[in-house]
Each structure stands twice: as structure tokens, then as C-alpha cells.
Design a protein around this motif. Structure first.
Motif, PDB file in Angstrom:
ATOM      1  N   ASN A   1      39.812  54.839  44.444  1.00 38.49           N
ATOM      2  CA  ASN A   1      38.869  55.438  43.501  1.00 38.49           C
ATOM      3  C   ASN A   1      39.220  56.901  43.263  1.00 38.49           C
ATOM      4  OD1 ASN A   1      36.990  57.321  45.124  1.00 38.49           O
ATOM      5  ND2 ASN A   1      36.972  55.432  46.351  1.00 38.49           N
ATOM      6  N   GLN A   2      38.760  57.416  42.142  1.00 33.75           N
ATOM      7  CA  GLN A   2      39.137  58.754  41.719  1.00 33.75           C
ATOM      8  C   GLN A   2      38.548  59.840  42.618  1.00 33.75           C
ATOM      9  OE1 GLN A   2      38.533  59.593  37.519  1.00 33.75           O
ATOM     10  NE2 GLN A   2      38.233  61.765  37.930  1.00 33.75           N
ATOM     11  N   ASN A   3      37.310  59.664  43.063  1.00 29.88           N
ATOM     12  CA  ASN A   3      36.672  60.690  43.885  1.00 29.88           C
ATOM     13  C   ASN A   3      37.408  60.883  45.212  1.00 29.88           C
ATOM     14  OD1 ASN A   3      34.691  61.206  41.992  1.00 29.88           O
ATOM     15  ND2 ASN A   3      33.225  59.770  42.889  1.00 29.88           N
ATOM     16  N   TYR A   4      37.801  59.773  45.829  1.00 26.17           N
ATOM     17  CA  TYR A   4      38.522  59.878  47.095  1.00 26.17           C
ATOM     18  C   TYR A   4      39.890  60.514  46.868  1.00 26.17           C
ATOM     19  CZ  TYR A   4      40.758  58.659  51.497  1.00 26.17           C
ATOM     20  OH  TYR A   4      41.430  58.727  52.692  1.00 26.17           O
ATOM     21  N   TYR A   5      40.554  60.119  45.789  1.00 28.06           N
ATOM     22  CA  TYR A   5      41.848  60.718  45.446  1.00 28.06           C
ATOM     23  C   TYR A   5      41.712  62.233  45.278  1.00 28.06           C
ATOM     24  CZ  TYR A   5      45.486  62.373  42.242  1.00 28.06           C
ATOM     25  OH  TYR A   5      46.471  63.108  41.627  1.00 28.06           O
ATOM     26  N   SER A   6      40.704  62.675  44.526  1.00 25.54           N
ATOM     27  CA  SER A   6      40.507  64.104  44.289  1.00 25.54           C
ATOM     28  C   SER A   6      40.230  64.850  45.583  1.00 25.54           C
ATOM     29  CB  SER A   6      39.357  64.331  43.299  1.00 25.54           C
ATOM     30  OG  SER A   6      39.660  63.773  42.032  1.00 25.54           O
ATOM     31  N   MET A   7      39.450  64.226  46.471  1.00 27.47           N
ATOM     32  CA  MET A   7      39.123  64.850  47.753  1.00 27.47           C
ATOM     33  C   MET A   7      40.382  65.028  48.605  1.00 27.47           C
ATOM     34  SD  MET A   7      36.576  63.474  50.757  1.00 27.47           S
ATOM     35  CE  MET A   7      37.771  62.244  51.313  1.00 27.47           C
TER      36      MET A   7
ATOM     37  N   ASN B   1      41.960  70.894  42.999  1.00 23.57           N
ATOM     38  CA  ASN B   1      41.758  69.512  42.567  1.00 23.57           C
ATOM     39  C   ASN B   1      42.853  69.097  41.581  1.00 23.57           C
ATOM     40  OD1 ASN B   1      40.931  70.269  39.877  1.00 23.57           O
ATOM     41  ND2 ASN B   1      38.895  70.745  40.697  1.00 23.57           N
TER      42      ASN B   1
END
Length: 243
Positions: A216-222, A231
Motif C-alpha cells: 500500500n502507498q502509505n506504508y511505502y511512503s513511511m 517522502n
């Protein structure tokens, strides 16, 4: 330490720019291209302040047109505890002066290229060392597996089943031979792959995340921010501005 010294020597051969290597505690580890005068003007306390303030340049004013500057670069893009490269002293303009004649001139526009060059030398030597290193067969197979399957869902459990090895034994081996946990290595590899897509494609962040194996994108960004201190969107903008 031999690894870092070889990096600095190669950089000096290419650019003829004085380089110091300092630890995260600001101890002098190695230097090349320095003379007695350079030692006198090297502002160790100012460098310490600069590094602590997360800066990248230090300028010493000579007159209204001419400065000496230094460039500070973390040895590791992901871990500042590894220490720093200090490039300089460097003149921002050519000058005819007997005292300063030994200080190399490079325009400020060159400084980002110099930073990229020394880090590219680090990456290149690291890759060659990894390829030549006599790893335990399980570790070599694990690294090859990541290179070939990083876009897929990879867990330590699934990898250990593939390798037919005990999980805790594998984790211990991987740390011993690479200096990092398997999760660190996998995320690092995926982040580096994603950087190329951020620079060279118009894919959305979600598409890039999925392309390199994040679910998922949120985990990738984190994870991306953890490894790069910015970011993915900001990284994409910063690289486009450099071009």
C-alpha cells in the motif's frame, strides 16, 4: 574502514578535491589532499555546528566576491551514525593569490554533482563488494531471490521455506554476513528501485509502491521517508529541480 578509504582515494583521483572523513563523534578518520595551510583554516567547530544543524554547505567569507566553501555529506544515505565526508576547502571563484593558490576552484553549481559522485562511488564499490564477497550459500541465494522477486510479496517465513532453513538461524546468518537485518536489506533494495521510477517515470505513487513490492502507498511512503528523510513526492520534485 578500508572500504571508505578506497572511496575517498577514487574520488580524489577524479576531482582533485581535498576530502576528510569524520566519525559521527567528529573524530578525524582519514584525509587526502590536505596540507598544513588547509589544516589551519579547517573550521572543525563550524563543521560540527553545520552537521548538527543538518546543513550541507559551509562558507567562509574572504572578500565581497570570494568565499571558501565546504560540502558535508553523510557517508550513509540512511544512517548518519556512519560518519561524514567533508569536501573542501574549495574556492567558489578562481583567484590569484599566493596563499590561496593551492585551494581548488569549483563553482557552487558543481557541489551537487560532487556529492552525487562520491555517493555513486560508494554504491558502486558496495555492489562490487557484495558480488565478490564469499557469502554463505543461503545468504547468496536470499540476495538473488530478492533481486529477482522484490516486486512480489516476500516474507522471512516464505523465504526460509524456499531456502529450507530455520528462520532464527537464517536471521542470525544474514545479520552476520551483511551487517543488517533481512527486512532492512529488503526495504532498502525496494526504496532504491523506487527512486529510479520516481525519477524516470510518471507512474503514480501507488503504482510505484506496488511495482516495487509494497502492498500500500502509505506504508511505502513511511518506509521511504525512514530511509531518505523525505517522502516520495518531495524526492520526485527535488530530482526534477536538479535536472
Amino acid at each position: 574502514m578500508d572500504f571508505i578509504i578506497s572511496v575517498v582515494k577514487d574520488f580524489y583521483e577524479c576531482c582533485n578535491i581535498p576530502v576528510k572523513v569524520i566519525s559521527s563523534e567528529f573524530d578525524n578518520i582519514y584525509q587526502i589532499g590536505y596540507n598544513d595551510y588547509f589544516e589551519e583554516i579547517f573550521p572543525s567547530e563550524q563543521i560540527k555546528t553545520l552537521v548538527n544543524n543538518s546543513g550541507s554547505h559551509l562558507n567562509i567569507h574572504l572578500d565581497k566576491d570570494v568565499n571558501i566553501y565546504y560540502k558535508v555529506i553523510s557517508i550513509s544515505k540512511f544512517n548518519k551514525n556512519k560518519g561524514f565526508f567533508i569536501l573542501g576547502p574549495i574556492l567558489n571563484k578562481p583567484i590569484i593569490n599566493n596563499t590561496l593558490s593551492n585551494i581548488p576552484y569549483r563553482s557552487l553549481e558543481c557541489s551537487n554533482y560532487m556529492s552525487k559522485l562520491i555517493l555513486n562511488i560508494v554504491d558502486d564499490k558496495f555492489d562490487k563488494t557484495m558480488n565478490k564477497k564469499s557469502f554463505n550459500p543461503y545468504i547468496r541465494k536470499a540476495i538473488e531471490y530478492v533481486h529477482e522477486n522484490y516486486s512480489q510479496d516476500i516474507t522471512i517465513d516464505s523465504l526460509c521455506n524456499y531456502l529450507d532453513i530455520n528462520k532464527s538461524y537464517f536471521c542470525s546468518l544474514f545479520k552476520k554476513y551483511t551487517g543488517n537485518t533481512f527486512s532492512y536489506f529488503l526495504n532498502h533494495f525496494r526504496v532504491e528501485k523506487s527512486k529510479k521510477l520516481l525519477r524516470n517515470s510518471n507512474l503514480s505513487l501507488l503504482d510505484i509502491a506496488i511495482e516495487v513490492g509494497f502492498n500500500n502507498q502509505n506504508y511505502y511512503s513511511m518506509v521511504f521517508k525512514k530511509y531518505t528523510n523525505m517522502n516520495p513526492s518531495k524526492y520526485r520534485i527535488s530530482t526534477s529541480l536538479e535536472e
